[in-house]
Design a protein around this motif. Structure first.
Motif, PDB file in Angstrom:
ATOM      1  N   GLU A  74       0.856  -1.194   0.000  1.00 35.99           N
ATOM      2  CA  GLU A  74       0.000   0.000   0.000  1.00 35.99           C
ATOM      3  C   GLU A  74       0.885   1.234   0.000  1.00 35.99           C
ATOM      4  OE1 GLU A  74      -3.946   1.857   2.185  1.00 35.99           O
ATOM      5  OE2 GLU A  74      -2.785   0.292   3.209  1.00 35.99           O
ATOM      6  N   PHE A  75       0.721   2.062  -1.025  1.00 34.89           N
ATOM      7  CA  PHE A  75       1.470   3.303  -1.175  1.00 34.89           C
ATOM      8  C   PHE A  75       0.591   4.468  -0.737  1.00 34.89           C
ATOM      9  CE2 PHE A  75       3.510   0.321  -3.919  1.00 34.89           C
ATOM     10  CZ  PHE A  75       4.816   0.737  -4.144  1.00 34.89           C
ATOM     11  N   PRO A  76       1.140   5.456   0.000  1.00 33.54           N
ATOM     12  CA  PRO A  76       0.315   6.536   0.558  1.00 33.54           C
ATOM     13  C   PRO A  76       0.046   7.700  -0.385  1.00 33.54           C
ATOM     14  CG  PRO A  76       2.555   6.772   1.310  1.00 33.54           C
ATOM     15  CD  PRO A  76       2.528   5.513   0.498  1.00 33.54           C
ATOM     16  N   GLY A  77       0.698   7.733  -1.549  1.00 29.63           N
ATOM     17  CA  GLY A  77       0.458   8.826  -2.482  1.00 29.63           C
ATOM     18  C   GLY A  77       1.201  10.098  -2.146  1.00 29.63           C
ATOM     19  N   VAL A  78       2.353   9.966  -1.483  1.00 22.11           N
ATOM     20  CA  VAL A  78       3.177  11.147  -1.182  1.00 22.11           C
ATOM     21  C   VAL A  78       4.522  10.999  -1.893  1.00 22.11           C
ATOM     22  CG1 VAL A  78       2.052  11.590   1.013  1.00 22.11           C
ATOM     23  CG2 VAL A  78       4.066  10.123   0.963  1.00 22.11           C
ATOM     24  N   SER A  79       5.130  12.117  -2.223  1.00 22.75           N
ATOM     25  CA  SER A  79       6.308  12.104  -3.099  1.00 22.75           C
ATOM     26  C   SER A  79       7.566  11.565  -2.430  1.00 22.75           C
ATOM     27  CB  SER A  79       6.579  13.524  -3.619  1.00 22.75           C
ATOM     28  OG  SER A  79       6.853  14.406  -2.538  1.00 22.75           O
ATOM     29  N   THR A  80       7.520  11.373  -1.112  1.00 23.14           N
ATOM     30  CA  THR A  80       8.685  10.849  -0.406  1.00 23.14           C
ATOM     31  C   THR A  80       8.607   9.335  -0.209  1.00 23.14           C
ATOM     32  OG1 THR A  80       7.593  11.391   1.689  1.00 23.14           O
ATOM     33  CG2 THR A  80       9.178  12.990   0.814  1.00 23.14           C
ATOM     34  N   SER A  81       7.537   8.695  -0.692  1.00 21.88           N
ATOM     35  CA  SER A  81       7.337   7.265  -0.471  1.00 21.88           C
ATOM     36  C   SER A  81       7.217   6.539  -1.801  1.00 21.88           C
ATOM     37  CB  SER A  81       6.090   7.035   0.387  1.00 21.88           C
ATOM     38  OG  SER A  81       6.255   7.609   1.667  1.00 21.88           O
ATOM     39  N   PHE A 132      11.946   3.851 -10.904  1.00 23.33           N
ATOM     40  CA  PHE A 132      11.231   3.917  -9.634  1.00 23.33           C
ATOM     41  C   PHE A 132       9.877   3.238  -9.772  1.00 23.33           C
ATOM     42  CE2 PHE A 132      13.916   7.758  -9.643  1.00 23.33           C
ATOM     43  CZ  PHE A 132      14.580   7.610  -8.435  1.00 23.33           C
ATOM     44  N   ILE A 133       9.408   2.666  -8.685  1.00 25.30           N
ATOM     45  CA  ILE A 133       8.043   2.173  -8.581  1.00 25.30           C
ATOM     46  C   ILE A 133       7.282   3.142  -7.688  1.00 25.30           C
ATOM     47  CG2 ILE A 133       6.574   0.205  -8.002  1.00 25.30           C
ATOM     48  CD1 ILE A 133       8.720  -0.417 -10.112  1.00 25.30           C
ATOM     49  N   GLY A 134       6.218   3.724  -8.223  1.00 29.20           N
ATOM     50  CA  GLY A 134       5.378   4.605  -7.416  1.00 29.20           C
ATOM     51  C   GLY A 134       5.652   6.084  -7.567  1.00 29.20           C
ATOM     52  N   ILE A 135       6.613   6.460  -8.416  1.00 26.07           N
ATOM     53  CA  ILE A 135       6.932   7.877  -8.633  1.00 26.07           C
ATOM     54  C   ILE A 135       7.623   7.998  -9.992  1.00 26.07           C
ATOM     55  CG2 ILE A 135       9.271   7.935  -7.663  1.00 26.07           C
ATOM     56  CD1 ILE A 135       6.683  10.462  -6.564  1.00 26.07           C
ATOM     57  N   PHE A 175      21.403   5.516  -9.569  1.00 28.31           N
ATOM     58  CA  PHE A 175      20.491   4.848  -8.645  1.00 28.31           C
ATOM     59  C   PHE A 175      20.003   5.808  -7.565  1.00 28.31           C
ATOM     60  CE2 PHE A 175      20.245   2.713  -4.447  1.00 28.31           C
ATOM     61  CZ  PHE A 175      18.995   2.110  -4.634  1.00 28.31           C
ATOM     62  N   ASP A 176      18.688   5.806  -7.360  1.00 26.41           N
ATOM     63  CA  ASP A 176      18.037   6.586  -6.304  1.00 26.41           C
ATOM     64  C   ASP A 176      18.300   8.079  -6.436  1.00 26.41           C
ATOM     65  OD1 ASP A 176      16.304   6.681  -4.125  1.00 26.41           O
ATOM     66  OD2 ASP A 176      17.954   6.682  -2.678  1.00 26.41           O
ATOM     67  N   ALA A 177      18.423   8.542  -7.669  1.00 24.84           N
ATOM     68  CA  ALA A 177      18.673   9.969  -7.901  1.00 24.84           C
ATOM     69  C   ALA A 177      17.342  10.707  -8.092  1.00 24.84           C
ATOM     70  CB  ALA A 177      19.611  10.137  -9.084  1.00 24.84           C
ATOM     71  N   ALA A 178      17.297  11.642  -9.024  1.00 21.68           N
ATOM     72  CA  ALA A 178      16.178  12.573  -9.114  1.00 21.68           C
ATOM     73  C   ALA A 178      14.864  11.892  -9.503  1.00 21.68           C
ATOM     74  CB  ALA A 178      16.507  13.667 -10.119  1.00 21.68           C
ATOM     75  N   THR A 179      13.794  12.256  -8.805  1.00 21.02           N
ATOM     76  CA  THR A 179      12.449  11.833  -9.167  1.00 21.02           C
ATOM     77  C   THR A 179      11.744  12.948  -9.921  1.00 21.02           C
ATOM     78  OG1 THR A 179      11.473  12.640  -7.100  1.00 21.02           O
ATOM     79  CG2 THR A 179      12.295  10.371  -7.111  1.00 21.02           C
ATOM     80  N   GLY A 180      10.638  12.609 -10.572  1.00 23.96           N
ATOM     81  CA  GLY A 180       9.832  13.601 -11.252  1.00 23.96           C
ATOM     82  C   GLY A 180       9.130  12.997 -12.476  1.00 23.96           C
ATOM     83  N   PRO A 181       7.871  13.363 -12.674  1.00 26.03           N
ATOM     84  CA  PRO A 181       7.033  14.203 -11.826  1.00 26.03           C
ATOM     85  C   PRO A 181       6.686  13.494 -10.514  1.00 26.03           C
ATOM     86  CG  PRO A 181       5.697  13.219 -13.537  1.00 26.03           C
ATOM     87  CD  PRO A 181       7.108  12.830 -13.833  1.00 26.03           C
ATOM     88  N   ASN A 182       6.247  14.266  -9.551  1.00 27.77           N
ATOM     89  CA  ASN A 182       6.084  13.746  -8.204  1.00 27.77           C
ATOM     90  C   ASN A 182       4.633  13.513  -7.792  1.00 27.77           C
ATOM     91  OD1 ASN A 182       8.820  13.525  -7.616  1.00 27.77           O
ATOM     92  ND2 ASN A 182       8.963  15.678  -7.072  1.00 27.77           N
ATOM     93  N   TRP A 183       3.745  13.250  -8.767  1.00 29.76           N
ATOM     94  CA  TRP A 183       2.416  12.752  -8.375  1.00 29.76           C
ATOM     95  C   TRP A 183       2.553  11.242  -8.195  1.00 29.76           C
ATOM     96  CZ3 TRP A 183       0.649   9.718 -12.491  1.00 29.76           C
ATOM     97  CH2 TRP A 183       1.139  10.041 -13.759  1.00 29.76           C
ATOM     98  N   ALA A 184       2.459  10.830  -6.938  1.00 27.09           N
ATOM     99  CA  ALA A 184       2.841   9.486  -6.530  1.00 27.09           C
ATOM    100  C   ALA A 184       1.667   8.517  -6.574  1.00 27.09           C
ATOM    101  CB  ALA A 184       3.415   9.534  -5.112  1.00 27.09           C
ATOM    102  N   PHE A 185       2.016   7.235  -6.572  1.00 26.49           N
ATOM    103  CA  PHE A 185       0.996   6.178  -6.546  1.00 26.49           C
ATOM    104  C   PHE A 185       0.304   6.174  -5.193  1.00 26.49           C
ATOM    105  CE2 PHE A 185      -0.582   1.825  -6.165  1.00 26.49           C
ATOM    106  CZ  PHE A 185      -1.157   1.624  -7.410  1.00 26.49           C
TER     107      PHE A 185
END
Length: 271
Positions: free
Chosen positions: A77-84, A202-205, A212-222
């Protein structure tokens, strides 16, 4: 007497047929790149273990992604926030891909990113998107640079129900399957996927990650439940897709004994 003999012959025929049916139903493990079952026995500390054996494990980012009952065993279960989100180790793209299938079970009521290796470099897989006013249908974007090829399914899958979603590419067509059935197809404008700049996933973002584990975007998360995430470098057959949409406990193996027990029970009901 004749009826009993006919029944025995019918059962013998079914027994002989079962191994063939099982082989037809299985999914070949050829060219599987990544498989997150999300079952509890694949969660080790902050890592999600890649069940494909390719060691493309995922690092769980944030403390609010939870193991819950999934569609098949446990899911996440993903919370839908950009840090998760989950950051995929090892597997990165820098060369074009000739064939491709990506899939997952999802249960959401809002748009959300399922997986990304960067829409503007390789691909994005989502429910809804930030282009085309699309908030509810399956979305995929495959890039060969240039231009990006955005496209959408027809079925509303942001309805808080479990759906099996598949995006598929064979160098000639792009397809979307929902719950084992073809939802949309379109001619592929190019024979490969990929612009060439290195991208980690990434999964979810969304991804903009050159490392590895660098920049995310866009940040509307799962935001919702996800289960049985798989990535192949081949175009799965329609039989394989339909089989996976039936939610097998082990997508790469079927126990002939279980199949026979089911057949036997069905035959007894018909008597």
């Amino acid at each position: 007497m004749k009826t009993a003999l006919m029944f025995k012959l019918l059962m013998l025929g079914l027994i002989l047929m079962v191994p063939v049916l099982v082989v037809d139903a299985q999914v070949a493990e050829d060219d599987i790149i990544l498989y997150f079952s999300y079952n509890k026995d694949t969660l080790k500390g902050d890592d999600v273990i890649d069940a494909s054996g390719n060691k493309n494990d995922g690092l769980i980012k944030g403390k609010d992604i939870e193991s819950v009952k999934g569609k098949v065993g446990e899911g996440m279960e993903f919370p839908g926030v950009s840090t998760s989100y989950i950051s995929v180790r090892e597997h990165m793209y820098d060369d074009p891909v000739e064939k491709f299938t990506i899939l997952a079970w999802v249960k959401v009521d809002v748009r959300g990113m399922i997986a990304s290796w960067d829409r503007s470099e390789f691909f994005r897989f989502a429910v809804g998107d930030d282009v085309g006013a699309n908030a509810a249908t399956t979305f995929t974007a495959f890039d060969t640079c240039c231009p990006i090829h955005d496209w959408f399914g027809k079925t509303d899958v942001a309805d808080d129900k479990w759906h099996h979603l598949v995006a598929w590419f064979d160098g000639k067509e792009k397809r979307i399957y929902v719950d084992g059935k073809l939802d949309e197809k379109i001619a592929a404008p190019h024979k490969v996927i990929g612009a060439g700049a290195p991208r980690f996933g990434f999964i979810g973002i969304g991804s903009e990650a050159a490392a590895f584990d660098a920049a995310t975007g866009p940040n509307w998360a799962f935001n919702g439940l996800m289960d049985e995430f798989m990535l192949f470098h081949r175009a799965l057959s329609e039989k394989e897709i339909e089989y996976l949409a039936n939610g097998p406990a082990d997508p790469f193996d079927v126990n002939p004994k279980d199949k026979l027990s089911t057949t036997w029970g069905h035959m007894k009901d018909l008597r």
